[in-house]
Motif scaffolding. Structure first.
Motif, mmCIF file in Angstrom:
data_model
loop_
_atom_site.group_PDB
_atom_site.id
_atom_site.type_symbol
_atom_site.label_atom_id
_atom_site.label_comp_id
_atom_site.label_asym_id
_atom_site.label_seq_id
_atom_site.Cartn_x
_atom_site.Cartn_y
_atom_site.Cartn_z
ATOM 1 N N SER A 112 57.036 32.210 38.559
ATOM 2 C CA SER A 112 56.058 31.301 38.592
ATOM 3 C C SER A 112 54.784 31.201 39.497
ATOM 4 O O SER A 112 53.682 31.231 39.488
ATOM 5 C CB SER A 112 56.484 29.806 38.612
ATOM 6 O OG SER A 112 55.605 28.941 38.732
ATOM 7 N N LEU A 113 55.336 31.951 40.717
ATOM 8 C CA LEU A 113 54.340 32.033 42.029
ATOM 9 C C LEU A 113 53.561 33.339 41.617
ATOM 10 O O LEU A 113 52.351 33.162 41.956
ATOM 11 C CB LEU A 113 55.220 32.275 43.312
ATOM 12 C CG LEU A 113 54.519 32.437 44.539
ATOM 13 C CD1 LEU A 113 53.768 31.060 44.910
ATOM 14 C CD2 LEU A 113 55.185 32.844 45.512
ATOM 15 N N ILE A 114 54.272 34.262 40.869
ATOM 16 C CA ILE A 114 53.119 35.314 40.589
ATOM 17 C C ILE A 114 52.281 35.253 39.678
ATOM 18 O O ILE A 114 51.111 35.508 39.672
ATOM 19 C CB ILE A 114 54.129 36.588 40.385
ATOM 20 C CG1 ILE A 114 54.974 37.182 41.612
ATOM 21 C CG2 ILE A 114 53.511 37.883 39.757
ATOM 22 C CD1 ILE A 114 56.231 38.101 41.285
ATOM 23 N N LEU A 115 52.634 34.708 38.524
ATOM 24 C CA LEU A 115 51.773 34.308 37.442
ATOM 25 C C LEU A 115 50.623 33.408 37.819
ATOM 26 O O LEU A 115 49.584 33.392 37.403
ATOM 27 C CB LEU A 115 52.515 33.791 36.206
ATOM 28 C CG LEU A 115 53.571 34.749 35.475
ATOM 29 C CD1 LEU A 115 54.425 34.055 34.276
ATOM 30 C CD2 LEU A 115 52.715 35.640 35.076
ATOM 31 N N SER A 116 51.143 32.358 38.717
ATOM 32 C CA SER A 116 50.011 31.433 38.942
ATOM 33 C C SER A 116 49.086 31.985 39.877
ATOM 34 O O SER A 116 47.893 31.754 39.862
ATOM 35 C CB SER A 116 50.578 30.148 39.578
ATOM 36 O OG SER A 116 51.410 30.292 40.739
ATOM 37 N N SER A 117 49.555 32.997 40.888
ATOM 38 C CA SER A 117 48.615 33.599 41.764
ATOM 39 C C SER A 117 47.752 34.532 40.799
ATOM 40 O O SER A 117 46.588 34.647 41.202
ATOM 41 C CB SER A 117 49.419 34.581 42.830
ATOM 42 O OG SER A 117 50.075 33.620 43.403
ATOM 43 N N ALA A 118 48.359 35.365 39.743
ATOM 44 C CA ALA A 118 47.514 36.271 38.999
ATOM 45 C C ALA A 118 46.459 35.299 38.252
ATOM 46 O O ALA A 118 45.310 35.657 38.011
ATOM 47 C CB ALA A 118 48.317 36.855 38.075
ATOM 48 N N LEU A 119 47.100 34.259 37.634
ATOM 49 C CA LEU A 119 45.838 33.231 37.010
ATOM 50 C C LEU A 119 44.643 33.040 37.985
ATOM 51 O O LEU A 119 43.727 32.876 37.315
ATOM 52 C CB LEU A 119 46.735 32.153 36.448
ATOM 53 C CG LEU A 119 46.048 31.106 35.578
ATOM 54 C CD1 LEU A 119 45.578 31.794 34.254
ATOM 55 C CD2 LEU A 119 46.927 29.920 35.376
ATOM 56 N N TYR A 120 44.933 32.560 39.023
ATOM 57 C CA TYR A 120 44.055 32.335 39.943
ATOM 58 C C TYR A 120 43.195 33.320 40.315
ATOM 59 O O TYR A 120 41.957 32.867 40.414
ATOM 60 C CB TYR A 120 44.699 31.501 41.292
ATOM 61 C CG TYR A 120 43.707 31.172 42.429
ATOM 62 C CD1 TYR A 120 43.082 30.047 42.160
ATOM 63 C CD2 TYR A 120 43.365 31.906 43.472
ATOM 64 C CE1 TYR A 120 42.146 29.529 43.323
ATOM 65 C CE2 TYR A 120 42.385 31.555 44.383
ATOM 66 C CZ TYR A 120 41.888 30.338 44.244
ATOM 67 O OH TYR A 120 40.853 29.982 45.081
ATOM 68 N N TYR A 121 43.606 34.138 40.542
ATOM 69 C CA TYR A 121 42.727 35.444 41.144
ATOM 70 C C TYR A 121 41.921 36.199 40.141
ATOM 71 O O TYR A 121 40.943 36.394 39.873
ATOM 72 C CB TYR A 121 43.400 36.559 41.718
ATOM 73 C CG TYR A 121 43.772 36.150 43.147
ATOM 74 C CD1 TYR A 121 42.921 35.963 44.127
ATOM 75 C CD2 TYR A 121 45.187 36.249 43.457
ATOM 76 C CE1 TYR A 121 43.086 35.518 45.591
ATOM 77 C CE2 TYR A 121 45.453 35.390 44.890
ATOM 78 C CZ TYR A 121 44.539 35.314 45.705
ATOM 79 O OH TYR A 121 44.717 34.822 47.133
ATOM 80 N N PHE A 122 42.506 35.893 38.656
ATOM 81 C CA PHE A 122 41.692 36.641 37.614
ATOM 82 C C PHE A 122 40.610 35.964 36.955
ATOM 83 O O PHE A 122 39.962 36.019 36.488
ATOM 84 C CB PHE A 122 42.765 37.141 36.531
ATOM 85 C CG PHE A 122 43.305 38.169 37.109
ATOM 86 C CD1 PHE A 122 42.935 39.391 37.256
ATOM 87 C CD2 PHE A 122 44.910 38.503 36.424
ATOM 88 C CE1 PHE A 122 43.560 40.632 37.752
ATOM 89 C CE2 PHE A 122 45.449 39.413 36.907
ATOM 90 C CZ PHE A 122 44.863 40.847 37.557
ATOM 91 N N LEU A 123 40.933 34.444 37.076
ATOM 92 C CA LEU A 123 40.132 33.335 36.538
ATOM 93 C C LEU A 123 38.832 32.872 37.477
ATOM 94 O O LEU A 123 38.099 32.336 37.176
ATOM 95 C CB LEU A 123 40.866 32.271 35.797
ATOM 96 C CG LEU A 123 41.762 32.459 34.732
ATOM 97 C CD1 LEU A 123 42.576 30.814 34.333
ATOM 98 C CD2 LEU A 123 41.025 33.157 33.678
ATOM 99 N N SER A 124 39.299 33.425 38.734
ATOM 100 C CA SER A 124 38.149 32.962 39.840
ATOM 101 C C SER A 124 37.210 33.884 40.240
ATOM 102 O O SER A 124 37.178 34.984 39.857
ATOM 103 C CB SER A 124 38.772 32.170 40.961
ATOM 104 O OG SER A 124 39.438 33.105 41.702
#
Length: 124
Positions: A112-124
């Motif tokens: 969850s931590l890895i996926l949410s970090s990836a989601l944050y950095y790819f969408l921002s």
């Protein structure tokens, strides 16, 4: 089905239900937050089981019994008349599911931590 698979599927189902309870419309970020919280809950449950297995709380129980028997004179006389000792009966509790809970909890939290970090950095 193994314990790990049952715990994993149950945790994912609970996380989907929990993400709807967080308020607002459902989205991927809320579901990842719920997965992280469920993973942390599993890690905490496994940690408490480890403390119980290690008999961490037995020292506190024995200390409180000694303290109250010394403070309360009635308890002292009852103990002497019944010829009881202050030593508690030793037992050991073993939780076979502890390792599975810990592994699934760590896996859920890290993923969850890895996926949410990836989601944050790819969408921002």
């Amino acid at each position: 089905m193994t314990n790990k698979l049952i715990i994993l599927l149950g945790s994912l189902f609970i996380s989907v239900a929990f993400s709807f309870l967080l308020g607002g419309p459902w989205n991927l970020a809320k579901w990842l937050d719920a997965v992280f919280l469920i993973g942390l809950l599993l890690i905490m449950a496994a940690s408490v089981m480890i403390l119980i297995e290690a008999e961490f709380f037995n020292a506190f129980i024995k200390s409180f019994k000694n303290f109250f028997s010394r403070v309360n004179q009635k308890e002292k006389y009852i103990r002497e008349s019944e010829r009881r000792t202050s030593d508690a009966v030793a037992y050991q509790k073993i939780f076979p599911i502890r390792k599975d809970l810990l592994l699934v909890g760590i896996a859920l939290s890290l993923s969850s931590l890895i996926l949410s970090s990836a989601l944050y950095y790819f969408l921002s």
